[in-house]
Every structure is written in structure tokens, then in C-alpha cells.
Write a protein that holds these residues in place. Structure first.
Motif, PDB file in Angstrom:
ATOM      1  N   ASN A  95      -9.389   2.042  -8.609  1.00  0.00           N
ATOM      2  CA  ASN A  95      -8.204   1.464  -9.229  1.00  0.00           C
ATOM      3  C   ASN A  95      -7.413   0.591  -8.269  1.00  0.00           C
ATOM      4  O   ASN A  95      -7.327   0.879  -7.062  1.00  0.00           O
ATOM      5  CB  ASN A  95      -7.312   2.562  -9.799  1.00  0.00           C
ATOM      6  N   TRP A  96      -6.817  -0.453  -8.834  1.00  0.00           N
ATOM      7  CA  TRP A  96      -6.057  -1.444  -8.083  1.00  0.00           C
ATOM      8  C   TRP A  96      -4.764  -1.751  -8.837  1.00  0.00           C
ATOM      9  O   TRP A  96      -4.677  -1.525 -10.044  1.00  0.00           O
ATOM     10  CB  TRP A  96      -6.857  -2.734  -7.915  1.00  0.00           C
ATOM     11  N   GLY A 132      -3.963   6.931  -5.018  1.00  0.00           N
ATOM     12  CA  GLY A 132      -5.321   6.603  -5.423  1.00  0.00           C
ATOM     13  C   GLY A 132      -5.505   5.189  -5.931  1.00  0.00           C
ATOM     14  O   GLY A 132      -6.564   4.860  -6.470  1.00  0.00           O
ATOM     15  N   VAL A 133      -4.483   4.351  -5.769  1.00  0.00           N
ATOM     16  CA  VAL A 133      -4.540   2.974  -6.250  1.00  0.00           C
ATOM     17  C   VAL A 133      -4.398   2.031  -5.060  1.00  0.00           C
ATOM     18  O   VAL A 133      -3.503   2.183  -4.235  1.00  0.00           O
ATOM     19  CB  VAL A 133      -3.430   2.703  -7.288  1.00  0.00           C
ATOM     20  N   VAL A 168       0.831  -1.200   0.000  1.00  0.00           N
ATOM     21  CA  VAL A 168       0.000   0.000   0.000  1.00  0.00           C
ATOM     22  C   VAL A 168       0.866   1.250   0.000  1.00  0.00           C
ATOM     23  O   VAL A 168       0.586   2.240  -0.688  1.00  0.00           O
ATOM     24  CB  VAL A 168      -0.955  -0.013   1.215  1.00  0.00           C
ATOM     25  N   ARG A 169       1.961   1.201   0.751  1.00  0.00           N
ATOM     26  CA  ARG A 169       2.836   2.358   0.833  1.00  0.00           C
ATOM     27  C   ARG A 169       3.489   2.662  -0.517  1.00  0.00           C
ATOM     28  O   ARG A 169       3.718   3.809  -0.877  1.00  0.00           O
ATOM     29  CB  ARG A 169       3.904   2.109   1.901  1.00  0.00           C
ATOM     30  N   LEU A 206       0.215   4.288 -17.470  1.00  0.00           N
ATOM     31  CA  LEU A 206      -1.225   4.354 -17.235  1.00  0.00           C
ATOM     32  C   LEU A 206      -1.546   3.507 -16.006  1.00  0.00           C
ATOM     33  O   LEU A 206      -1.840   2.311 -16.090  1.00  0.00           O
ATOM     34  CB  LEU A 206      -2.000   3.840 -18.451  1.00  0.00           C
ATOM     35  N   THR A 207      -1.466   4.118 -14.857  1.00  0.00           N
ATOM     36  CA  THR A 207      -1.694   3.410 -13.592  1.00  0.00           C
ATOM     37  C   THR A 207      -3.126   3.526 -13.118  1.00  0.00           C
ATOM     38  O   THR A 207      -3.479   2.930 -12.105  1.00  0.00           O
ATOM     39  CB  THR A 207      -0.748   3.946 -12.503  1.00  0.00           C
ATOM     40  N   ASN A 208      -3.961   4.298 -13.802  1.00  0.00           N
ATOM     41  CA  ASN A 208      -5.368   4.475 -13.426  1.00  0.00           C
ATOM     42  C   ASN A 208      -6.269   4.202 -14.625  1.00  0.00           C
ATOM     43  O   ASN A 208      -6.962   5.100 -15.121  1.00  0.00           O
ATOM     44  CB  ASN A 208      -5.616   5.888 -12.898  1.00  0.00           C
ATOM     45  N   PRO A 209      -6.295   2.963 -15.128  1.00  0.00           N
ATOM     46  CA  PRO A 209      -7.150   2.685 -16.282  1.00  0.00           C
ATOM     47  C   PRO A 209      -8.620   2.855 -15.922  1.00  0.00           C
ATOM     48  O   PRO A 209      -9.025   2.647 -14.774  1.00  0.00           O
ATOM     49  CB  PRO A 209      -6.817   1.228 -16.625  1.00  0.00           C
ATOM     50  N   GLY A 210      -9.414   3.218 -16.909  1.00  0.00           N
ATOM     51  CA  GLY A 210     -10.842   3.404 -16.672  1.00  0.00           C
ATOM     52  C   GLY A 210     -11.481   4.131 -17.834  1.00  0.00           C
ATOM     53  O   GLY A 210     -10.827   4.466 -18.830  1.00  0.00           O
ATOM     54  N   PRO A 211     -12.775   4.414 -17.737  1.00  0.00           N
ATOM     55  CA  PRO A 211     -13.481   5.086 -18.838  1.00  0.00           C
ATOM     56  C   PRO A 211     -12.970   6.485 -19.108  1.00  0.00           C
ATOM     57  O   PRO A 211     -13.154   7.013 -20.203  1.00  0.00           O
ATOM     58  CB  PRO A 211     -14.936   5.093 -18.360  1.00  0.00           C
TER      59      PRO A 211
END
Length: 646
Positions: free
Chosen positions: A114-115, A93-94, A87-88, A198-203
Motif C-alpha cells: 500500500n501507498w 504499513g503504508v 513517511v513519518r 480505507l487507507t489499505n485498499p486491496g483484494p
């Protein structure tokens, strides 16, 4: 004291000697047997502080060796500390995922979460698989498998990302009428990126070529990839105002196997028979080994590993989560042999049916009269264990099948009889004499004891036949007295314990029985000319075959009133004739002269039971019709979405 001044040649010579001496000391410090032995001393002996470099080097080597031994012995890492570290290091935001560690999250409409499955975890040790179900496969030696995993720790691995929708929002009845019926909330979406850019994929990055997206199907989604790098995941909820509340989903990542699994190819669950409040379901054969094999015996003695979810098809809340284990656990009306189930003790291993192979049986009660249900075979975890830290611990769901309860009360479901042990279907009954809640055992005993007494009389006759004699004197070179006894018992149980269907059923292969008697509610066919053709009633009541039952004790002791019978298969009679000596006088009626009112013919390949044989099950319910039913629900949602402009 003043040192003499050296010439340039002397200075170079001194520097060369000093460097050589240092190299010799370093060589001996790394290779001296005394220093190597110092690292192998009993830890209770204080270390030799005269040689710290050698001890540090050897100690590091020992720590690396111990680390490998801990992995080889299925060493379990400290998940809490690992998760905190992940987590650290996760991007802002992921949320970080660890191996076989499911995470549950609520998500509102229009949001994306996001994960990341970090490469450190992908390179880490495998999870605990467990013993699993009895298998016919030759399993790899665990030690060899562990060594193989150690070699692959830094190599590319298959990553499995799986998700289940556990809860769905409700229809917004303030904006739209609650009685529009059908349908389900729109599905969540899965987004995946393997790019560090791209660490926050999404729409929100829909056009980015570095990501892929997948719609959940029935509350289930999965992504698999071979990689050694970080895998970034996004979960997004559709932006809708037609449904209120949030979705809840469970996400898990694994380098071993999918944490959640489905089998959408077949149901693996079959409808045997039922009455107006209960049904009997069975799985497919769990092994094809014979009864002398170890695997066969393991299956017959194992704690029943499968469970069942059931849901009335008139209730649409199941739509949208029919492929999700946690979704079915939260939404299905009935759970059997599932942890926390409202039907905990209804499963058992049986070997009834053709071939006598092991299978699991479920007796499901408290169903609605004349109702159609979805049935889902399921498994809690991987059969060995479930939950976090377990490979495949999220459970498995098979494709849906369907079944229906009867409309009338004078057929009662019997199974597990003592003598006629292969009987498992509904039989003629009278709920006023044999209460469904308490009297079924007495009904079973009445049928079973009558068949056993008739078999005993036959056995006396069979004992007069010279069974154990020379081949010249035997009554048949192809059949024996054991074959005769088997065939007679099978035929006897099928004809003395008839298979019962609703009198209101219009299936052409059913035979009306006991039509001259009153129904259990006191009415008679003569009072029901508005439902039945008067000419048919007259014909039924004028024929012996249809105005009474084939077993006299049914009319005298049980008194079920009119019912319809699934006739025994004609091959049961033919097998009896072929297996027994002619001296016993067995014969079968001829075509057009009693065969059609006494025996039925087996159906085609659709699996419908058109004649009764012991161990029969409805293979028609493999999933074709129920999938159509599920799609109808989805169609209703799409239809009303268009009408209401959702």
C-alpha cells in the motif's frame, strides 16, 4: 502605602481607561511607520528589541513572501527531508509517495503493498517540465504559468498515478513442463481509495464501495483523479503457484503529468526495408513545417530523441511488459538509442521520403535470418531529462509494430548514398564479393557512382535545351528544366538501383531477375525443380527480362545470382515524360508491350509496397498484425491455464 478605596463607579471608570490605553498602545504598535521600517532594515543591522511584536509580525510576512518567490523561481524542495516527514505521517504499513519520485518494489504472489500520495504533496509546488521537443504549439509564458500554479496551490489538482511492471516471475517448470510455450505471467492489479476510512485498499477489502480496482495491461496501469485530499493506492500480485519468483514494479505519482506514458493508438514507427540480418526503421514525420522554418531546422539538428526496442516474436518473454518502459528495457532482446542500449549509435535525423519532412531513422543489425520481430518506438524520460524529479521522467512507449528479415543473403540493405540520397532499401548483392560486415560501403559506392555517371551524360544533353528563355520559347508552360532534372534523377536511381527481394518469395508483383545465373552457393534453378515448377524455370530463362538484370553492371560486377525485384512504379516513368522536353526522346513502354515487366503499380490502402519509389516505407506494419500476435501469446497462456488447472 495604603491606596484609597474606590467607589464602584470609580472602579468601572479606571478599568475603562486602562483598557482604552492598552488598545491605543496596540494600535500604534501595529501601524507605526517606525516599526514597519524596522523590518525592512539591512539584516546586518541588529534588530530593535524594543518592539518584538512588530518584528515578529513583519518577519513572518517576509518569510511568506520569500517562500512564494522560491516557488516562483522553481525552487526545488529538499526531497529527502520531505520524504522522511511524509513517511513519518503515513498510516501504518503504508509507503508515502512524493511528486515525480518513482519508487521500485518487489512483490510476491498473493501479496498486497500500500501507498499514499498525501494531500500536502498535492498542494505543493509543481515539478520541472524542461524544454521538451521542438513544438508547433504556442507555449504559455513560464512566469505566468508559475503565478497560476501559485494561485492553485490550495486548489484541487489532477493527480496521476502510474505503474510499470519491470520484471515478471518465471514459469514453474518443476510443477509444469517448460515446453508448453507461449503465454505470460498474470498481471498485477491496482487498487485505489480516496477515503480516509480505507487507507489499505486491496483484494482483502474487495467489496468495499470506497475503492476501485484496475488490471495492469501489458505491464502498465494508470489512475487519474481531481482531488486535494490523500490518495491511497494498493498493488496486489495474483496468488499463483504456476510461476516462481517475484514481480518488480515501479510506481510514481504526479500533480503535473503521468510519470510513465504509453500511446496505444498507433506505432509511430515504420518498416522501410531489410536484408537477412539488418533492418531500417523510421518514425512518422515529426513536423509538417517547410524547410525554411525554425522548427524544421531544430528537428534536423536535434540529438535523436527516440529509441527502439526489438524482440523476436518466437520468444514469449516480452509478453506481459510490452507497454512498460522499464519492462522492455529489462526484457527486450535489442535496444537502440536507449540509455545503456546494446545498439547506441544507430539513430539519426533524416528528411528522406515524400514531402522531405524530418523523421528519425534506426539501422538495427545482428538480427536472425528469416525472423519476425516486434518493434516498439520509445522515449527515455520526457526527451529533456529522465528519472526522479522530472515530469514524465519514466519514459514513453508506443504501440507495437512488426517487421521481418529476409531469408536469403544476396540482398543487402543500403541507405545514405551520396548521389542517390533517397535510396533506402535492399539491393542485389553478393556476400562473397561484398561481405555484409565490411563490404556494404563498397557496394553502395559501386551503385551510386554508376548512377551519378549516367546523370552527368543526361545533364550535358539538358544543357542544350533553352531553359531560361521567354515563355513563348519554353518547351512547357507547366514544367521547367529543374522539374526535368528532378524527375530524371528520381527515375534513374530507381531503375539503376533496383529493390531486391528473396527469390523464394511468392508475391505476385515481384519480377524474377538473373535466372540464368547460379545462386551464390553454386546451385542453379535447374537443380531446384523440386522447389520450382520446371515450366516456370524454362519461361524465366527464355525471356530477356527475367534471365538478366535491368542494370548490366549487376550481372557483370556484382553477380548476385537469381533474385526478385520490386519493379519501379510506372508513375516515375510518366512523370519523366511529362517533365522533360520531347527533344530528349524519353518514352515509356506500353501496356502488354513491356510495361508489365519494367514497371509496377502502386498498391491499395493496406500500405504494402507493390512497386518501388524513393522514400517508400511499409505502412502495413502499423500494429494490426502484431497486436494479434501479442493476443495469441495471451491466448496460449489462458489455454494452458485451463488445461493445467492453473
Amino acid at each position: 502605602m495604603q491606596f484609597p478605596k474606590l467607589t464602584p463607579l470609580q472602579s468601572r471608570l479606571a478599568a475603562t481607561l486602562a483598557a482604552s490605553a492598552l488598545l491605543v498602545l496596540l494600535f500604534f504598535s501595529l501601524t507605526s511607520p517606525q516599526f514597519a521600517y524596522a523590518a525592512e532594515l539591512d539584516p546586518r543591522i541588529p534588530p530593535d528589541h524594543n518592539h518584538p511584536i512588530a518584528l515578529d509580525f513583519c518577519g513572518t510576512m517576509m518569510e511568506m513572501k520569500e517562500e512564494e518567490e522560491r516557488v516562483a523561481l522553481d525552487w526545488e524542495p529538499h526531497e529527502s527531508s520531505i520524504r522522511k516527514d511524509l513517511v513519518r505521517r503515513a498510516p501504518s504499513g503504508v509507503f508515502a509517495l512524493s511528486n515525480n519520485d518513482p519508487q521500485s518494489m518487489d512483490i510476491g504472489a498473493g501479496l498486497t503493498q500500500n501507498w499514499v500520495f498525501p494531500k500536502e504533496v498535492i498542494a505543493g509546488p509543481p515539478g520541472v517540465i524542461g524544454s521538451g521537443l521542438p513544438s508547433e504549439d504556442i507555449t504559455e509564458d513560464e512566469t505566468a504559468q508559475t503565478r497560476s500554479e501559485l494561485r492553485k496551490r490550495q486548489e484541487i489538482k489532477t493527480v496521476h498515478i502510474t505503474l510499470n511492471t519491470c520484471m515478471q516471475p518465471a514459469l514453474n517448470t518443476l510443477a509444469y513442463p517448460a515446453d508448453i510455450g507461449g503465454g505470460s505471467p498474470p498481471q498485477l492489479q491496482l487498487w485505489v481509495s480516496q477515503s480516509s476510512s480505507l487507507t489499505n485498499p486491496g483484494p482483502g477489502t474487495r467489496d468495499n464501495p470506497n475503492q476501485q480496482n484496475f488490471d495492469f495491461d501489458g505491464g502498465f496501469a494508470m489512475f487519474e483523479v481531481d482531488t486535494a485530499e490523500d490518495v491511497y493506492v494498493g498493488v496486489s500480485a495474483p496468488n499463483t503457484t504456476s510461476w516462481t519468483g517475484t514481480w518488480n514494479y515501479e510506481i510514481a505519482a504526479s500533480i503535473d503529468a503521468p510519470f510513465h506514458t504509453i500511446d496505444d493508438n498507433w506505432a509511430n514507427l515504420f518498416f522501410v526495408d531489410g536484408d537477412n540480418h539488418a533492418v531500417l526503421l523510421v518514425t512518422n514525420d515529426t513536423t509538417q513545417r517547410n524547410s525554411t522554418s525554425e522548427i524544421y531546422n531544430q528537428w534536423m539538428t536535434i540529438a535523436p530523441p527516440y529509441g527502439v526496442f526489438a524482440h523476436n516474436q518466437n520468444d514469449s518473454t516480452i509478453l506481459g511488459v510490452q507497454s512498460s518502459f522499464c519492462g522492455l528495457k529489462n526484457q527486450a532482446q535489442i535496444m537502440a538509442n536507449i540509455q545503456g542500449a546494446n545498439r547506441p549509435n544507430v539513430a539519426g535525423m533524416v528528411n528522406r521520403g515524400l514531402g522531405g519532412k524530418p523523421k528519425e531513422q534506426f539501422y538495427i543489425t545482428d538480427l536472425n535470418v528469416s525472423s519476425a520481430y516486434y518493434g516498439f518506438l520509445a522515449m527515455e524520460g520526457n526527451s529533456t531529462a529522465s528519472g526522479a524529479g522530472v515530469v514524465g521522467g519514466g519514459g514513453k512507449v508506443w504501440r507495437a509494430m512488426n517487421f521481418r528479415t529476409k531469408a536469403e543473403s544476396n540482398c543487402a540493405l543500403l541507405y545514405n548514398l551520396t548521389f542517390c540520397s533517397e535510396v533506402a532499401y535492399a539491393v542485389p548483392s553478393n556476400p562473397d564479393i561484398f561481405d555484409p560486415s565490411t563490404g556494404v560501403p563498397a557496394l553502395a559506392a559501386r551503385y551510386d557512382s554508376h548512377a551519378a555517371s549516367l546523370y552527368q551524360n543526361f545533364n550535358y544533353s539538358l544543357q542544350q535545351v533553352p531553359c531560361k528563355t521567354s515563355s513563348v520559347q519554353q518547351y512547357s508552360l507547366a514544367r521547367t528544366c529543374d522539374d526535368c532534372a528532378r524527375a530524371y534523377k528520381t527515375w534513374l536511381c530507381a531503375v539503376t538501383i533496383p529493390r531486391c527481394e528473396d527469390f523464394s518469395s511468392t508475391k505476385s508483383y515481384l519480377m524474377p531477375r538473373n535466372t540464368a545465373a547460379e545462386f551464390v552457393n553454386g546451385s542453379s534453378l535447374s537443380n531446384l525443380t523440386d522447389l520450382y515448377n520446371p515450366a516456370n524455370i524454362t519461361t524465366w530463362q527464355s525471356r530477356v527480362a527475367s534471365n538478366s538484370s535491368r542494370n548490366p553492371i549487376i550481372d557483370s560486377d556484382i553477380r548476385p545470382g537469381p533474385y526478385k525485384e520490386v519493379l519501379p512504379c510506372e508513375d516515375l516513368c510518366y512523370d519523366l515524360m511529362q517533365s522533360c522536353p520531347a527533344s530528349l526522346g524519353f518514352g515509356c513502354p506500353l501496356e502488354g508491350r513491356g510495361l508489365d515487366v519494367s514497371y509496377g503499380k502502386r498498391g491499395g490502402d493496406n500500405g504494402e509496397i507493390t512497386c518501388s519509389y524513393l522514400g517508400a516505407a511499409h505502412y502495413l506494419s502499423g500494429g494490426g498484425r502484431v497486436v494479434t500476435g501479442l493476443k495469441v501469446g495471451v491466448f496460449m497462456f489462458v489455454f494452458w491455464s485451463v488445461v493445467l488447472g492453473l
